[in-house]
Design a protein around this motif. Structure first.
Motif, PDB file in Angstrom:
ATOM      1  N   ARG A  52       0.837  -1.203   0.000  1.00 28.24           N
ATOM      2  CA  ARG A  52       0.000   0.000   0.000  1.00 28.24           C
ATOM      3  C   ARG A  52       0.871   1.251   0.000  1.00 28.24           C
ATOM      4  NH1 ARG A  52      -2.423  -0.924   4.780  1.00 28.24           N
ATOM      5  NH2 ARG A  52      -2.850  -3.099   4.514  1.00 28.24           N
ATOM      6  N   GLU A  53       1.930   1.232   0.799  1.00 34.35           N
ATOM      7  CA  GLU A  53       2.824   2.381   0.853  1.00 34.35           C
ATOM      8  C   GLU A  53       3.518   2.582  -0.488  1.00 34.35           C
ATOM      9  OE1 GLU A  53       5.574   2.247   4.111  1.00 34.35           O
ATOM     10  OE2 GLU A  53       6.815   3.850   3.272  1.00 34.35           O
ATOM     11  N   GLU A  56       1.061   4.202  -2.848  1.00 35.08           N
ATOM     12  CA  GLU A  56       0.905   5.626  -2.536  1.00 35.08           C
ATOM     13  C   GLU A  56       2.115   6.425  -3.010  1.00 35.08           C
ATOM     14  OE1 GLU A  56       0.229   5.792   1.648  1.00 35.08           O
ATOM     15  OE2 GLU A  56      -1.725   4.810   1.508  1.00 35.08           O
ATOM     16  N   VAL A  59       1.933   6.923  -6.761  1.00 33.76           N
ATOM     17  CA  VAL A  59       1.004   7.997  -7.120  1.00 33.76           C
ATOM     18  C   VAL A  59       1.657   9.351  -6.872  1.00 33.76           C
ATOM     19  CG1 VAL A  59      -1.161   9.101  -6.438  1.00 33.76           C
ATOM     20  CG2 VAL A  59      -1.078   6.643  -6.759  1.00 33.76           C
ATOM     21  N   GLN A  60       2.324   9.480  -5.742  1.00 28.25           N
ATOM     22  CA  GLN A  60       2.997  10.732  -5.405  1.00 28.25           C
ATOM     23  C   GLN A  60       4.106  11.038  -6.420  1.00 28.25           C
ATOM     24  OE1 GLN A  60       4.701  10.673  -1.493  1.00 28.25           O
ATOM     25  NE2 GLN A  60       4.454  12.868  -1.235  1.00 28.25           N
TER      26      GLN A  60
END
Length: 100
Positions: A52-53, A56, A59-60
């Motif tokens: 999940r990290e 994220e 995406v960042q």
């Protein structure tokens, strides 16, 4: 007489000791299975958390690349150079070629 009793009772005692030892091994094995299962679940939870990290962060990263391309656009840099630094495109007569 006592030696006959002792001889008869030894196989029963040995069987009891063997049975108790087997039960202890089964209990230890069950505890190890529980501990291994718990450890595997914790590892899986950590793996999912890291996935999940990573998603994220990906995406960042995409947002940062988009922002970088916006800030580094040629038209924006040219407009800033003209407005803030007073730069302009030189006339052909102002260009001096330097030979290597």
């Amino acid at each position: 007489m006592q030696s006959k009793l002792a001889v008869k009772s030894q196989p029963g005692n040995a069987l009891t000791v063997f049975t108790v030892a087997l039960w202890l091994l089964v209990a230890v094995s069950a505890l190890l299975v529980v501990e291994t299962t718990h450890s595997a679940r914790l590892s899986y939870f950590e793996l999912e958390s890291l996935r999940r990290e990573a998603a994220e962060l990906e995406v960042q990263r995409g947002q940062y690349l988009l922002e970088q391309s916006t800030w580094a656009a040629y038209s924006r840099v040219e407009k800033l150079a003209q407005s803030k630094l007073g730069m302009r495109v030189p006339e052909p007569a102002e260009i001096i070629m330097v030979a290597p």
